[in-house]
Design a protein around this motif. Structure first.
Motif, PDB file in Angstrom:
ATOM      1  N   ILE A 283       0.835  -1.203   0.000  1.00 36.74           N
ATOM      2  CA  ILE A 283       0.000   0.000   0.000  1.00 36.74           C
ATOM      3  C   ILE A 283       0.869   1.251   0.000  1.00 36.74           C
ATOM      4  CG2 ILE A 283      -1.687   1.322   1.345  1.00 36.74           C
ATOM      5  CD1 ILE A 283      -2.908  -1.329   2.219  1.00 36.74           C
ATOM      6  N   ARG A 284       1.914   1.255   0.801  1.00 43.75           N
ATOM      7  CA  ARG A 284       2.811   2.415   0.839  1.00 43.75           C
ATOM      8  C   ARG A 284       3.435   2.645  -0.537  1.00 43.75           C
ATOM      9  NH1 ARG A 284       6.865   1.007   5.604  1.00 43.75           N
ATOM     10  NH2 ARG A 284       7.650   3.123   5.163  1.00 43.75           N
ATOM     11  N   SER A 288       2.278   5.823  -3.106  1.00 40.06           N
ATOM     12  CA  SER A 288       3.348   6.762  -3.471  1.00 40.06           C
ATOM     13  C   SER A 288       3.626   6.698  -4.971  1.00 40.06           C
ATOM     14  CB  SER A 288       4.619   6.473  -2.671  1.00 40.06           C
ATOM     15  OG  SER A 288       5.137   5.189  -2.958  1.00 40.06           O
ATOM     16  N   PHE A 289       3.444   5.523  -5.566  1.00 37.04           N
ATOM     17  CA  PHE A 289       3.677   5.380  -7.009  1.00 37.04           C
ATOM     18  C   PHE A 289       2.774   6.298  -7.824  1.00 37.04           C
ATOM     19  CE2 PHE A 289       2.489   3.341 -11.059  1.00 37.04           C
ATOM     20  CZ  PHE A 289       3.723   3.342 -11.682  1.00 37.04           C
ATOM     21  N   ILE A 290       1.507   6.459  -7.399  1.00 36.05           N
ATOM     22  CA  ILE A 290       0.582   7.311  -8.154  1.00 36.05           C
ATOM     23  C   ILE A 290       0.656   8.773  -7.692  1.00 36.05           C
ATOM     24  CG2 ILE A 290      -0.983   5.399  -8.671  1.00 36.05           C
ATOM     25  CD1 ILE A 290      -2.883   6.535  -6.500  1.00 36.05           C
ATOM     26  N   LEU A 294       1.923   8.210   1.720  1.00 38.79           N
ATOM     27  CA  LEU A 294       1.322   8.359   3.033  1.00 38.79           C
ATOM     28  C   LEU A 294       1.968   9.524   3.775  1.00 38.79           C
ATOM     29  CD1 LEU A 294       0.356   5.465   2.293  1.00 38.79           C
ATOM     30  CD2 LEU A 294       0.641   4.886   4.715  1.00 38.79           C
ATOM     31  N   ILE A 295       1.132  10.337   4.423  1.00 33.51           N
ATOM     32  CA  ILE A 295       1.659  11.437   5.235  1.00 33.51           C
ATOM     33  C   ILE A 295       2.529  10.855   6.349  1.00 33.51           C
ATOM     34  CG2 ILE A 295       1.007  13.190   6.928  1.00 33.51           C
ATOM     35  CD1 ILE A 295      -1.309  13.951   5.205  1.00 33.51           C
ATOM     36  N   GLY A 296       3.714  11.393   6.471  1.00 27.91           N
ATOM     37  CA  GLY A 296       4.616  10.932   7.521  1.00 27.91           C
ATOM     38  C   GLY A 296       5.453   9.733   7.161  1.00 27.91           C
ATOM     39  N   ASP A 297       5.279   9.184   5.954  1.00 26.97           N
ATOM     40  CA  ASP A 297       6.101   8.035   5.560  1.00 26.97           C
ATOM     41  C   ASP A 297       7.536   8.511   5.368  1.00 26.97           C
ATOM     42  OD1 ASP A 297       7.363   5.836   4.363  1.00 26.97           O
ATOM     43  OD2 ASP A 297       5.534   5.226   3.322  1.00 26.97           O
ATOM     44  N   SER A 302       6.907   9.924  -4.061  1.00 28.52           N
ATOM     45  CA  SER A 302       6.226   9.765  -5.345  1.00 28.52           C
ATOM     46  C   SER A 302       7.042   8.921  -6.306  1.00 28.52           C
ATOM     47  CB  SER A 302       5.953  11.138  -5.966  1.00 28.52           C
ATOM     48  OG  SER A 302       5.026  11.858  -5.185  1.00 28.52           O
ATOM     49  N   GLY A 303       6.347   7.999  -6.960  1.00 23.22           N
ATOM     50  CA  GLY A 303       7.004   7.070  -7.868  1.00 23.22           C
ATOM     51  C   GLY A 303       7.240   5.713  -7.252  1.00 23.22           C
ATOM     52  N   GLY A 304       6.945   5.580  -5.940  1.00 21.76           N
ATOM     53  CA  GLY A 304       7.136   4.299  -5.273  1.00 21.76           C
ATOM     54  C   GLY A 304       8.590   3.962  -5.025  1.00 21.76           C
TER      55      GLY A 304
END
Length: 374
Positions: A283-284, A288-290, A294-297, A302-304
């Motif tokens: 999920i993370r 991020s890929f799209i 996640l906030i705080g990750d 972005s981009g996974g």
């Protein structure tokens, strides 16, 4: 909802506070014929290079932490013979802080379902060799009861994983048969995705359904999105088996995302995610890929991909026990994000009845309507 699932609404907890130090570890090896003639330092540095740098292994040998056939050896150039038994004794250490109390969401003779708190690892690994859910399950099985005064022959074991920073529903099997059937459920879900079926076909073929809540950065413009980005591994400092990332050459993965609430003022979106497969950190990585990590990750952007990526950099400094220091780059076990395994529906692996289980939501992952109703 089944009668059993409704009975599970009675809240119960278990857990034992962690001791200051763990018990240390012992690692056993038998020297193979192909390794005969190697020196002690050569053997350990070649086989366990990810555990410690060369100077760290020298320190461990000289600190009398390694035995050969039961005798302490402090000379790193000792030559090994085939069949010799090597034992490395890792000294006890204080593990990082972690919660220990577990809420029971459902329990019968075959499985126990717990509400995992964020910050607690499912299985031993890395610095957390004691502070894990598996350890609490073992201790709980050894707790005296009205019908038993000692440890049970077997103890429940988790049948899937959640990231250390992820909270929510975790299935644990009490019997070998239950474990094997639940493992088959998860494997079937992944194999269905690998067969490249449609989303609706996947839903009709599965025996288990997992729904998560997550808070992502940015305001999503689409109401629903299906992400089919494959997930693979790359070499990454501090992660011995490689870091999972979005990769065109990776294994198939499928996540269905639905927007629950948008917050333009705080530039975030509350989403529900149903996963058809179970790749690590799926999920993370997918969100991020799209473009909506996640906030705080601390790890995925972005981009996974990882936020910091310098695979050629490896810090050779080491801790008091000789092992590598914690890498400066973020690693998968770092917390800070909000991801919760909220609901699960499954066919009971033994009784075949439908069970639906819900883990209470953290306030930050509730919609306004849910917060007002609570």
């Amino acid at each position: 909802m089944s009668e059993k699932a409704e009975l599970a609404a009675v809240t119960a907890y278990f857990g034992v506070s962690w001791p200051e130090l763990n018990e240390g570890l012992t690692y056993h090896d038998i020297v193979r014929p192909t390794d005969a003639g190697l020196t002690l330092i050569e053997f350990y540095f070649r086989k366990y290079k990810n555990s410690a740098p060369l100077q760290g292994w020298l320190q461990r040998i000289q600190n009398k932490q390694i035995t050969i056939d039961g005798k302490v050896v402090i000379l790193p150039d000792t030559e090994l013979r085939a069949g010799a038994e090597l034992v490395y004794h890792r000294l006890p250490w204080r593990e990082p802080d972690a919660p220990y109390l577990l809420e029971v969401l459902f329990e019968d003779d075959y499985l126990i379902v717990v509400n995992k708190p964020s910050g607690l690892q499912v299985l031993p690994g890395g610095l957390y060799q004691q502070r894990s859910i598996l350890t609490q399950l073992q201790w709980h099985a050894c707790k005296p009861t009205t019908t038993s005064s000692g440890c049970q022959k077997t103890h429940p074991v988790p049948v899937h994983r959640l990231g250390r920073g992820t909270s929510g529903i975790l299935l644990c099997a009490k019997t070998k048969l239950c474990k094997s059937r639940l493992a088959a459920y998860f494997a079937e879900g992944t194999s269905v995705v690998e067969d490249k079926c449609t989303n609706s076909e996947c839903n009709t073929m599965r025996k288990i359904c997992k729904i998560y809540r997550a808070l992502v950065s940015g305001v999503m413009d689409m109401d629903e999105v299906v992400i089919k980005q494959p997930i693979g591994t790359i070499k990454y400092p501090g992660v011995a088996k490689g870091l999972y990332v979005a990769s065109p050459s990776g294994k198939p993965a499928l996540s269905s995302v639905r927007v629950l609430e948008r917050d333009s003022e705080n530039n975030c979106t509350l989403v529900q995610v149903e996963i058809q497969s179970g790749r690590p950190h799926q999920i993370r990585i997918h969100l991020s890929f799209i473009g909506y990590p996640l906030i705080g990750d601390p790890l995925y952007v972005s981009g996974g991909q990882p936020k910091c990526f310098h695979p050629e950099l490896m810090d050779e400094s080491f801790e008091k026990d000789g092992g590598y220091q914690r890498p400066e780059n973020p690693v998968p076990g770092d917390c800070g994000y909000n991801l919760h395994a909220h609901q699960i529906g499954l066919i009971h692996p033994i009784t075949n009845e439908l069970i639906k289980i819900t883990a209470p939501l953290p306030a930050i992952l509730q919609t306004r309507e849910e917060r007002e109703a609570s």
